[in-house]
Design an enzyme around this catalytic site. Structure first.
Site: not given
Length: 662
Positions: A338, A373
């Site tokens: 993330d 990401e």
């Protein structure tokens, strides 16, 4: 009275060796570390850690056993301008604990103090770390080791995927055990999913703001203890720990040939900003664990109040050890990071950052599927295409281009083709493979596929922020009617685009990622930021699933696996047998034709046998097929006794695939 001997600075964390427990804690700036042991009644015994080797404080508890509850108190300067926020009144969680007992509520005793230390003791309110020592029989489990070229990712939430599944026993729904249930595995296998990517399953907590509103952090990105399995997704069956239940699920998925990727959060911690709770790293060694400004403030490049300083040598090793723990103890096949730009901050983004170097040097981790990401909200935070070899990346440019092409008429076919070809301009020149592009139309963050076709505006009022949260840049199209209630003509156009987008995703070069529920027609009622909705808004409604769409999706994935141009994970080159780009007359597109405005019709010949016909206009068109005998192929037609075609008449917003007869 318990007494600690010096013990050893290794192994890290709390380790049971069969005769006792060795405790270690990193803190470069502490003046004293106190181990706090708790009995079943919550009574606390404080014992100063007797030894320090470098920046590792350590001690050994003879006779200590698994199940021992513990925490730490750390003393040192409270000097925010220098980044120090030590406060011995606050019990602290071991950053390496592998289990926790209890929950973190909205309690003022967690306040560490802004300019002055808060003296309220937090021990009674804080969950206790647990020493665990669980052996497990993997029964010869081996990773499925799906080649990247054959990988089809399915992004899902443990609870959202299974909570309403009618064929899973009620007591198992919403749990790790549900992932191992034959009904769920059958669904994944029937679809053709190779890789299940789970939203965070590490121990996370709900932000105080959400608790005040009666909401929760459903997605789970507010991680407190990244080594610990979150017990909220455990069934609670007697004798089966959360860790064992997750292992059982992964073993069952592996037995079915399905990989498991975990979404992990190392960009920030659950301690939030300076007003957030002091639970762990802030009180252990704030200046080492976090990115700070020169005056000691948190550098909030994540939007979550703080950012972990992953370039610090110890913090780098903490992440590497955590990933190896999940790989070794749970046999996970990969990780999705993330806000992955934080991984490479030094503080600017650097492809050679310490954590990237450590990952590349670790043979076990470098063999895993690693997905980033590729952004954060800091300066220079957008880094799509810039991660080192070994990483694949979520491709938001692919997402926006395909939405814009099919739904808005804003994207020319040249841009469409570039992203259909694994966004080659982003990745090919940097020595990456097509699989580095994780193609997606939707993800957990944003509209579902159905909502993308039904809502032009976000509808996030249930989140309690007066609809201010969530993106306003969705590239969606409701086809003239906001919401799920619309006439038959509008629904016909929506369904055509639904199938066109799924087909584009699953037949593009690169690695496709399907959001769980998109194959069923799942709606979140226009909420494009459902991070705090642990309810029927986010749980898949299996009873009303679009069965025809599920079959269509499964047929597409089977078709994908037949096409060498999509599975060999090699770049398409001009003039090779992988791809030919054709116009509506079946002729090769000239350089000039690529530049003709927003032309939205084309044909794509893959591996000289499969012909993808695209009409993204809002009117019917006729295309002349290239030389050969062509017929329909599932899910676009039945090949047995099929009519041989020389032209194709395509309705508005449609895509079709034909196969060339031998």
């Amino acid at each position: 009275m318990a007494v600690l001997t010096h013990g050893s600075p290794t192994p890290s964390g709390a380790y049971f060796d069969g005769k006792g427990i060795n405790f270690t804690l990193f803190s470069a700036h502490a003046e004293q570390v106190t181990l706090c042991l708790f009995d079943e009644q919550g009574q606390e015994r404080q014992i100063a850690m007797p030894a320090r080797t470098g920046d590792i404080w350590h001690g050994y508890l003879p006779g200590g056993k698994p199940g021992q509850r513990y925490g730490y108190r750390v003393s040192g300067p409270f000097d925010p301008s220098r980044g120090h926020r030590f406060n011995p009144h606050k019990l602290l969680i071991d950053p390496r604990t592998r289990a926790l007992e209890g929950k973190v509520g909205d309690d003022p005793r967690f306040t560490g103090g802004v300019s002055q230390p808060d003296v309220r003791d937090s021990a009674a309110a804080l969950p206790k770390c647990l020493v665990i020592h669980e052996e497990y029989d993997w029964q010869g489990d081996k990773p499925p080791a799906i080649p990247w070229g054959n990988t089809v990712i399915y992004e899902a939430h443990v609870r959202g995927l299974t909570q309403l599944h009618p064929d899973i026993p009620p007591e198992l729904r919403g749990t790790y055990a549900a992932l191992a249930h034959p009904a769920l595995i059958e669904h994944l296998k029937t679809l053709g999913i190779t890789t299940l990517e789970l939203l965070p399953v590490q121990f996370h907590i709900d932000e105080p703001r959400l608790q005040k509103m009666g909401l929760s952090n459903y997605w789970g990105y507010n991680v407190l203890a990244p080594f610990a399995v979150d017990p909220d997704y455990a069934s609670g069956r007697e004798g089966i720990s959360p860790l064992r239940e997750l292992r059982d699920a992964i073993k069952a998925l592996h037995n079915a040939g399905i990989e498991v990727i975990l979404d992990v959060v190392f960009n920030h911690s659950a301690e939030l900003d300076v007003f957030g709770p002091t639970l762990c790293q802030r009180g252990i060694d704030n200046a080492s664990y976090y990115w700070l400004t020169p005056d000691g403030e948190y550098d909030n490049i994540t939007g979550c109040g703080n950012a972990l300083r992953l370039s610090h040598p110890y913090v780098t090793q903490w992440v590497i050890d955590c990933l190896n723990y999940w790989r070794d103890s749970c046999h996970v096949d990969g990780f999705r990071f993330d806000l992955g730009t934080v991984l490479g901050r030094t503080p600017a983004f650097d492809q050679h950052a310490p954590l990237f170097a450590a990952l590349a040097a670790d043979e076990r981790l470098s063999a895993c599927k690693l997905i980033a990401e590729p952004w954060d909200i800091g300066l220079g935070g957008y880094q799509l295409g810039n991660f080192p070899t070994g990483f694949s990346e979520w491709n938001d440019q692919y997402r926006d281009a395909m939405r814009g092409f099919w739904l808005r008429g804003e994207v020319p076919r040249g841009t469409f083709a570039q992203h259909f070809a694994a966004s080659s301009r982003l990745f090919e020149q940097r020595g990456r493979l097509p699989s580095a592009s994780i193609n997606q139309i939707t993800a957990h963050d944003g509209f579902t596929l159905l909502d993308l076709l039904c809502f032009n505006q976000k509808h996030n009022q249930m989140n309690g922020e007066e609809n201010r949260d969530g993106s306003d840049n969705n590239h969606s199209n409701n086809f003239g009617c906001e919401g799920l209630v619309a006439d038959a003509a509008i629904w016909q156009r929506r369904k055509a685009c639904q199938r066109a987008l799924l087909t584009t995703l699953l037949l593009s070069q690169g690695t496709p990622m399907l959001l769980a529920g998109d194959e069923q027609g799942h709606s979140q009622q226009g909420n494009n930021n459902a991070y705090c909705q642990n309810n029927i808004l986010t749980w898949l409604d299996w009873g009303s699933a679009d069965r025809a769409l599920m079959t269509f999706t499964a047929d597409l994935i089977r078709l994908r696996q037949q096409i060498p141009a999509l599975t060999q994970d090699q770049w398409w080159q001009s003039g090779d047998s992988n791809v030919q780009w054709l116009d509506s007359q079946g002729q090769a597109l000239s350089d000039a034709a690529w530049e003709q405005g927003c032309q939205q019709q084309l044909q794509i010949l893959l591996s000289q046998r499969w012909l993808v016909l695209i009409n993204a206009t809002d009117h019917e068109c006729e295309m002349h097929l290239p030389e050969g005998e062509w017929e329909g192929i599932p899910p676009f037609g039945v090949s047995d006794h099929a009519e041989r075609l020389t032209t194709w008449r395509g309705s508005a917003h449609t895509i079709c695939v034909l196969i060339k007869r031998d």
